[in-house]
Design a protein around this motif. Structure first.
Motif, PDB file in Angstrom:
ATOM      1  N   GLU A 275      -5.463  -1.298   6.887  1.00  0.00           N
ATOM      2  CA  GLU A 275      -4.156  -1.642   6.349  1.00  0.00           C
ATOM      3  C   GLU A 275      -3.187  -0.539   6.745  1.00  0.00           C
ATOM      4  OE1 GLU A 275      -2.032  -2.693   2.055  1.00  0.00           O
ATOM      5  OE2 GLU A 275      -4.051  -1.841   2.103  1.00  0.00           O
ATOM      6  N   THR A 277       0.565   1.186   6.477  1.00  0.00           N
ATOM      7  CA  THR A 277       1.717   1.281   5.571  1.00  0.00           C
ATOM      8  C   THR A 277       2.744   2.244   6.154  1.00  0.00           C
ATOM      9  OG1 THR A 277       0.263   0.911   3.676  1.00  0.00           O
ATOM     10  CG2 THR A 277       2.448   1.827   3.226  1.00  0.00           C
ATOM     11  N   GLN A 294       9.585   0.762  -0.406  1.00  0.00           N
ATOM     12  CA  GLN A 294      10.302   0.318  -1.597  1.00  0.00           C
ATOM     13  C   GLN A 294      11.379   1.304  -2.020  1.00  0.00           C
ATOM     14  OE1 GLN A 294       7.134   1.110  -1.383  1.00  0.00           O
ATOM     15  NE2 GLN A 294       6.701   2.759  -2.856  1.00  0.00           N
ATOM     16  N   ASN A 337       1.818  -3.748   6.520  1.00  0.00           N
ATOM     17  CA  ASN A 337       2.730  -3.998   5.405  1.00  0.00           C
ATOM     18  C   ASN A 337       4.154  -4.018   5.943  1.00  0.00           C
ATOM     19  OD1 ASN A 337       1.070  -4.115   2.926  1.00  0.00           O
ATOM     20  ND2 ASN A 337       0.429  -2.086   3.582  1.00  0.00           N
ATOM     21  N   THR A 369       2.067  -8.709   6.336  1.00  0.00           N
ATOM     22  CA  THR A 369       2.216  -9.126   4.945  1.00  0.00           C
ATOM     23  C   THR A 369       3.616  -9.679   4.719  1.00  0.00           C
ATOM     24  OG1 THR A 369       2.971  -6.942   4.203  1.00  0.00           O
ATOM     25  CG2 THR A 369       0.590  -7.368   4.144  1.00  0.00           C
ATOM     26  N   PRO A 371       5.719 -10.601   1.181  1.00  0.00           N
ATOM     27  CA  PRO A 371       5.639 -10.625  -0.282  1.00  0.00           C
ATOM     28  C   PRO A 371       5.920 -12.022  -0.840  1.00  0.00           C
ATOM     29  CG  PRO A 371       6.936  -8.751   0.475  1.00  0.00           C
ATOM     30  CD  PRO A 371       6.720  -9.628   1.664  1.00  0.00           C
ATOM     31  N   ASP A 399       1.401 -11.725   0.200  1.00  0.00           N
ATOM     32  CA  ASP A 399       1.002 -10.561  -0.584  1.00  0.00           C
ATOM     33  C   ASP A 399       1.504 -10.666  -2.022  1.00  0.00           C
ATOM     34  OD1 ASP A 399      -0.276  -8.180  -0.937  1.00  0.00           O
ATOM     35  OD2 ASP A 399       1.269  -6.952   0.005  1.00  0.00           O
ATOM     36  N   ARG A 420      -3.238 -12.357  -0.496  1.00  0.00           N
ATOM     37  CA  ARG A 420      -3.770 -11.226  -1.246  1.00  0.00           C
ATOM     38  C   ARG A 420      -3.258 -11.370  -2.683  1.00  0.00           C
ATOM     39  NH1 ARG A 420      -3.639  -5.170   1.066  1.00  0.00           N
ATOM     40  NH2 ARG A 420      -1.395  -5.553   1.204  1.00  0.00           N
ATOM     41  N   GLY A 448      -6.673  -5.746  -2.703  1.00  0.00           N
ATOM     42  CA  GLY A 448      -5.932  -4.500  -2.567  1.00  0.00           C
ATOM     43  C   GLY A 448      -5.994  -3.718  -3.865  1.00  0.00           C
ATOM     44  N   GLU A 475      -5.631   7.339   3.069  1.00  0.00           N
ATOM     45  CA  GLU A 475      -4.760   7.008   4.198  1.00  0.00           C
ATOM     46  C   GLU A 475      -4.804   8.135   5.218  1.00  0.00           C
ATOM     47  OE1 GLU A 475      -1.301   4.100   2.448  1.00  0.00           O
ATOM     48  OE2 GLU A 475      -0.951   6.255   2.352  1.00  0.00           O
TER      49      GLU A 475
END
Length: 491
Positions: A275, A277, A294, A337, A369, A371, A399, A420, A448, A475
């Motif tokens: 994954e 990010t 975010q 993501n 992904t 959302p 997601d 997910r 996740g 990560e």
């Protein structure tokens, strides 16, 4: 500075054992010798099968399968003469003077004398020799093969090698094998290419009849698969992991990039995906800190950066997939993501098509992904853009999915067949039932935020394909992701 003028504290040692002399080599030379030994052994075994080097009486006596372990030692100790010079002069440098280069090349003849002395000492010769090295004649085949490997491995078929410029079959068969093993490792380790091993093989094959005996090249071709396995095994020590064409700037000082977390499969706990990010740096007063997507969504929208940033991360993710492929890793791909605002842009299909031309990977190796909140708030036009992506083979993972919010039939109609589940719904019977239904409908269900063993076990018990979280690994950057994957496959 020159080798005779540089001030240094190094003092030439008198070695008493093989291991002591081997430890006198620099770490890089020791690592290289281990790899060369592995190549030498598989090439020697294949050479015996093809009767390479058996056209002389000596060759008939030496090129036998019973000596395969000895061949490994020949590869291991072929550079032992370098233990007699300081570490900084054990690796040939481009700026060496002619005098320094001549001194460097002496490691071949010095190596033969050194191993001869150590062999005689190990046999408890009547007279211990200290100071000047001296070689006594011998008919012991193992002793001779190691000595010849040290002295002649830099000789070449056309007479262009050193130290004596031997020509053709005047070069010992074992020395020829060690020589080509060393050159295979050198080219594969130094080549900045997407396929270093393949390029090394091509270069050696092209030199058939000049640097290398045509018969030896046939041995190399027959042992290609075994040599490839050795390259794969030791790739993490060569410092030349396959690099792809730099389509994005990935300097350490850059302001953004991707971090990769393993996604673990419940089948024997293997890593099947990663994954990815995005992260962003450049926080005033906090040079080591980073922020997530975010935290900066409002900034991206205000400055119209969403499109450029999205494609930066897409190219970086596909670059990682290409490196995964180059290393022949058993990893299906990357789940990226994606910036949520990306799906509010006009269709980007033309850029997607160009992406897979620039980085020729399977489209299915990248999953993006989307959302659930984006799907719930999309306009009719935006929904059509999403449909166009899925119709053209772009894989989307819904997601944060709540089964009660969007019927699975509607997702199928949109071409979305991977979800997910929102972690807020974990550990509930209704959620387990929903996952079972989705799987029966042909959906791939991912997990996740598997941050404890109970969550991890529950997700796998429900039938999720794979999941990420603190329990599956931290990560890491792209290079560490490749190294970690290679290490797992070598266990």
């Amino acid at each position: 500075m020159g080798i005779f003028t540089k001030e240094q504290n190094w003092k030439r040692k008198e070695y008493e054992t093989w291991d002591e002399a081997f430890r006198g080599l620099s770490p890089i030379i020791r690592q290289q010798s281990v790899r060369v030994a592995a190549y030498t052994q598989v090439l020697f075994v294949q050479a015996c099968k093809l009767k390479f080097g058996m056209n002389t009486k000596d060759g008939e006596n030496r090129m036998r399968g019973q000596y395969s372990d000895l061949a490994y030692k020949c590869g291991m100790y072929h550079q032992l003469g370098k233990a007699l010079v300081p570490p900084e002069y054990q690796i040939l440098q481009r700026d060496f003077t002619g005098e320094e280069r001549a001194v460097y090349r002496k490691y071949t003849t010095d190596g033969r004398l050194l191993v001869a002395t150590l062999q005689e000492r190990s046999a408890k010769a009547a007279r211990k020799r200290k100071g000047e090295l001296e070689e006594l004649p011998t008919n012991n085949i193992p002793w001779l093969m190691i000595r010849e490997s040290c002295e002649q491995h830099m000789e070449r078929w056309d007479g262009s090698g050193y130290p004596e410029g031997r020509l053709g079959s005047d070069i010992s068969p074992i020395a020829q094998i060690v020589g080509i093993a060393k050159e295979l490792d050198r080219i594969a380790a130094e080549t900045k290419s997407e396929e270093p091993f393949e390029l090394a093989m091509e270069e050696l094959i092209l030199a058939s009849g000049t640097k290398w005996s045509p018969e030896l090249i046939e041995v190399l071709k027959e042992a290609r698969e075994e040599c490839q396995a050795i390259y794969n095994k030791y790739i993490s020590y060569t410092r030349t992991l396959p690099k792809t064409i730099g389509l994005v700037d990935k300097r350490p000082s850059r302001m953004m990039g991707l971090k990769y977390r393993p996604m673990m499969c419940d089948d024997q706990g293997s890593i099947v995906m990663y994954e990815a990010t995005p992260w962003f740096g450049g926080i005033i007063g906090e040079p080591e800190s980073t922020e997530g997507m975010q935290d900066l969504q409002e900034l991206f929208q205000r400055t119209n950066l969403t499109e450029d940033l999205s494609w930066y991360f897409l190219y970086e993710a596909t670059d990682a997939v290409l490196r995964i492929n180059n290393c022949n890793l058993k990893v299906d791909g990357i789940m990226l993501n994606m910036l949520p605002e990306f799906y509010g842009l006009e269709t980007q299909l033309q850029k997607f098509n160009q992406l897979f031309i620039d980085q020729p990977i399977d489209k299915h190796a990248i999953m993006l992904t989307i959302p659930e909140s984006v799907l719930l708030t999309s306009t009719k036009a935006q929904m059509e853009v999403i449909r166009r992506y899925t119709r053209n083979g772009i894989r989307l993972v819904l997601d944060g999915y709540h089964p009660d919010s969007i019927p699975s039939e509607r997702l199928i109609e949109m071409g979305i067949t991977a979800v997910r589940i929102d972690p807020e719904l974990y550990m509930q019977q209704d959620t387990a039932n929903a996952i079972t239904k989705l799987i029966r409908q042909g959906f791939t269900v991912f997990g996740g935020r598997a941050d404890n063993y109970d969550t991890l076990r529950w997700l796998f018990a429900c039938g999720v394909r794979c999941t990420s979280g603190t329990m599956t690994g931290i990560e890491v950057n792209e290079d560490d992701m490749i190294l970690d994957s290679l290490a797992r496959e070598q266990v």
